[in-house]
Design a protein around this motif. Structure first.
Motif, mmCIF file in Angstrom:
data_model
loop_
_atom_site.group_PDB
_atom_site.id
_atom_site.type_symbol
_atom_site.label_atom_id
_atom_site.label_comp_id
_atom_site.label_asym_id
_atom_site.label_seq_id
_atom_site.Cartn_x
_atom_site.Cartn_y
_atom_site.Cartn_z
ATOM 1 N N THR A 186 78.761 83.906 9.482
ATOM 2 C CA THR A 186 77.455 82.791 9.926
ATOM 3 C C THR A 186 76.218 82.932 8.866
ATOM 4 O O THR A 186 75.691 84.327 9.697
ATOM 5 C CB THR A 186 77.681 82.727 11.216
ATOM 6 N N PRO A 187 75.748 81.850 8.336
ATOM 7 C CA PRO A 187 74.472 82.740 8.186
ATOM 8 C C PRO A 187 73.126 82.736 9.114
ATOM 9 O O PRO A 187 73.508 82.019 10.418
ATOM 10 C CB PRO A 187 74.019 81.178 7.516
ATOM 11 N N MET A 228 70.707 82.459 9.105
ATOM 12 C CA MET A 228 69.312 80.967 10.058
ATOM 13 C C MET A 228 70.209 80.556 10.265
ATOM 14 O O MET A 228 69.829 79.180 11.580
ATOM 15 C CB MET A 228 69.081 80.074 8.659
ATOM 16 N N LEU A 229 71.520 80.371 10.682
ATOM 17 C CA LEU A 229 72.351 79.182 11.831
ATOM 18 C C LEU A 229 72.478 80.031 12.730
ATOM 19 O O LEU A 229 72.511 79.089 14.396
ATOM 20 C CB LEU A 229 73.902 78.823 11.146
ATOM 21 N N ILE A 230 72.268 81.128 12.930
ATOM 22 C CA ILE A 230 72.369 81.718 14.472
ATOM 23 C C ILE A 230 70.609 81.725 14.937
ATOM 24 O O ILE A 230 70.907 81.330 16.266
ATOM 25 C CB ILE A 230 72.673 83.459 13.575
ATOM 26 N N GLN A 231 69.964 81.949 13.884
ATOM 27 C CA GLN A 231 68.370 81.941 14.806
ATOM 28 C C GLN A 231 68.509 80.261 14.738
ATOM 29 O O GLN A 231 67.994 79.812 16.575
ATOM 30 C CB GLN A 231 67.085 81.490 13.718
ATOM 31 N N MET A 232 69.403 79.052 14.564
ATOM 32 C CA MET A 232 68.875 78.099 15.152
ATOM 33 C C MET A 232 69.305 77.792 16.131
ATOM 34 O O MET A 232 69.485 76.811 17.179
ATOM 35 C CB MET A 232 69.416 77.156 14.599
ATOM 36 N N CYS A 251 67.005 75.070 17.315
ATOM 37 C CA CYS A 251 66.958 73.605 17.891
ATOM 38 C C CYS A 251 66.689 73.226 18.935
ATOM 39 O O CYS A 251 66.790 72.046 18.968
ATOM 40 C CB CYS A 251 69.002 73.924 17.214
ATOM 41 N N SER A 258 83.904 79.132 18.640
ATOM 42 C CA SER A 258 83.233 78.960 18.013
ATOM 43 C C SER A 258 81.624 79.140 18.161
ATOM 44 O O SER A 258 81.857 79.244 19.340
ATOM 45 C CB SER A 258 84.206 77.729 17.453
ATOM 46 N N TYR A 301 79.979 77.079 17.532
ATOM 47 C CA TYR A 301 79.459 75.563 17.458
ATOM 48 C C TYR A 301 78.922 74.298 19.433
ATOM 49 O O TYR A 301 78.260 74.343 19.295
ATOM 50 C CB TYR A 301 80.093 74.170 16.842
ATOM 51 N N LEU A 358 75.870 75.912 19.913
ATOM 52 C CA LEU A 358 74.681 75.246 19.298
ATOM 53 C C LEU A 358 74.926 73.972 20.073
ATOM 54 O O LEU A 358 73.355 73.069 20.447
ATOM 55 C CB LEU A 358 74.738 74.752 18.131
ATOM 56 N N ASN A 394 63.195 84.509 17.685
ATOM 57 C CA ASN A 394 64.152 83.912 16.389
ATOM 58 C C ASN A 394 64.803 85.708 15.945
ATOM 59 O O ASN A 394 65.528 85.986 15.250
ATOM 60 C CB ASN A 394 63.557 83.160 15.240
#
Length: 399
Positions: A43-44, A46-50, A54, A98, A100, A103, A225
């Motif tokens: 997983t990138p 940046m996606l983890i930081q989201m 987010c 997952s 998601y 998120l 972050n």
């Protein structure tokens, strides 16, 4: 400063500070970001930081939705509904194969935070005015800090073995919800004295302060972050240490909240300027750290600066706003901060990529941007008087 308050005001204080205690529950993922990265290696980053940022973006929708609903429902109803939405944060406990579901939980928690922030700000404005209002906005930082300290400490320990267990921390909010249900007064609806809703006026001060909040909050978000990954990359600490540093960061917010009025009286219209610079100094202490103590010192400086900055920016917006439309202008301010938080990985992380893209590089870019915000703030507040002062002068001349 002594406050003379009625029984209804006491109930309101207990109720909206209970709500404020929930705001930093968006930090639950902060101590476990490194563990999440290990659990999902493809997983990138940046996606983890989201998982953190987010929530701030979703808070924009929550803030404006509940600002609009303020015309149709009482403050109590808005607070209870928005607080109940936090419980969606438990979702990763059941679905953790997952990233998601986590998120989605972050989005729901952010939406709830936006509703709580907006309603708390409106309730303070409804029940108090003048320096009392500024003091109570400052005290919000106390409960934000206490809540954030509890959430990050509990999450860091629960998630030490299994990252998803950190999300059990949201059970705390179920208890808070019961307290709010018992004590919150009915509150008000946002309507004019004629009974008709009016269009909100957006003063220039609201726009200027909101723009500065956007960039400053983007800087402050770098801590949440990146602190877990910074400690891992530098070898200065593990998940538990990340939780400890994060807890210090949020606990100091409580100290900053208690000192908002003295700090404001000392620096007056340059209060935001001074605290932007202090935030920059905190970031410098972190990215130049060779041991854990400068990291704690940097966390202290960044949190204290943020607590004062957040409270005073809210006070400035409330003083510049008309009674009708107050919730809308506070929604603009809160949304600007939330946008800054959300775009922080893209803006600051993107620039940091040019220097190597490490967590330390992000703190370096953060320091530079916070210093720029401080300079711009110094120029603006040196030239422009407060709306309250300008209004007083106008009344004296008219008399």
């Amino acid at each position: 400063m002594a406050l003379k308050i009625s029984k209804e005001q006491v109930r309101a204080l207990v109720g909206f500070y209970s709500g404020t205690f929930t705001i930093m529950s968006i930090l639950v993922p902060v101590p476990i970001l490194g563990a999440v990265a290990q659990a999902f290696p493809d997983t990138p980053a940046m996606l983890i930081q989201m998982l953190v940022s987010c929530s701030s973006f979703a808070a924009i929708a929550g803030s404006f939705v509940f600002a609009r609903l303020a015309r149709y429902m009482y403050r109590r109803t808005g607070m209870l509904i928005s607080t109940a939405i936090y419980l969606v944060g438990l979702l990763p406990v059941a679905f953790h194969d997952s990233i998601y579901p986590a998120l989605f939980a972050a989005i729901a928690v952010g939406f709830a935070m936006g509703g709580v922030q907006n309603t708390v700000g409106a309730m303070i404005t409804d029940y108090f005015e003048g320096d009392s209002r500024g003091l109570l906005f400052g005290l919000c930082s106390v409960f934000v800090g206490l809540g954030g300290t509890l959430y990050t400490m509990v999450a860091g320990r629960l998630g030490a073995e299994n990252w998803w267990m950190a999300y059990y921390t949201y059970l705390i909010i179920a208890v808070v919800l019961v307290v709010m249900f018992i004590v919150l007064p009915k509150g008000k609806k946002e309507v004019a004295e004629t009974g008709k809703t009016q269009r909100a006026r957006i003063p220039r001060e609201v726009i200027v302060v909101s723009l500065m909040v956007f960039f400053y909050f983007s800087c402050n978000q770098v801590f949440s972050n990146n602190i877990s990954m910074f400690l891992a990359q530098t070898g200065l600490g593990d998940t538990v240490m990340s939780g400890n540093v994060s807890s210090v960061n949020t606990l100091v917010g409580a100290i900053g909240g208690l000192l908002v009025i003295p700090v404001h009286r000392l620096f007056k219209r340059q209060t935001l300027t001074v605290n932007a610079i202090l935030g920059a100094i905190g970031a410098v202490l972190i990215f130049t750290a060779g041991s854990i103590m400068p990291v704690f010192a940097g966390a202290f400086a960044m949190s204290f600066a943020y607590a004062v900055y957040n409270a005073i920016s809210s006070q400035y917006v409330s003083e510049a706003s008309d009674t009708v439309g107050m919730a809308f202008n506070l929604a603009i301010l809160n949304s600007s901060g939330s946008l800054g938080n959300f775009f922080s990985p893209m803006m600051i992380g993107g620039v940091a990529g040019a220097f190597g893209g490490t967590a330390a590089d992000s703190f370096m870019v953060c320091a530079a941007l916070a210093a720029i915000v401080g300079v711009v703030s110094a120029v603006y507040f040196a030239k422009v008087k407060s709306p309250k002062a300008a209004s007083t002068e106008t009344e004296v001349q008219a008399g």
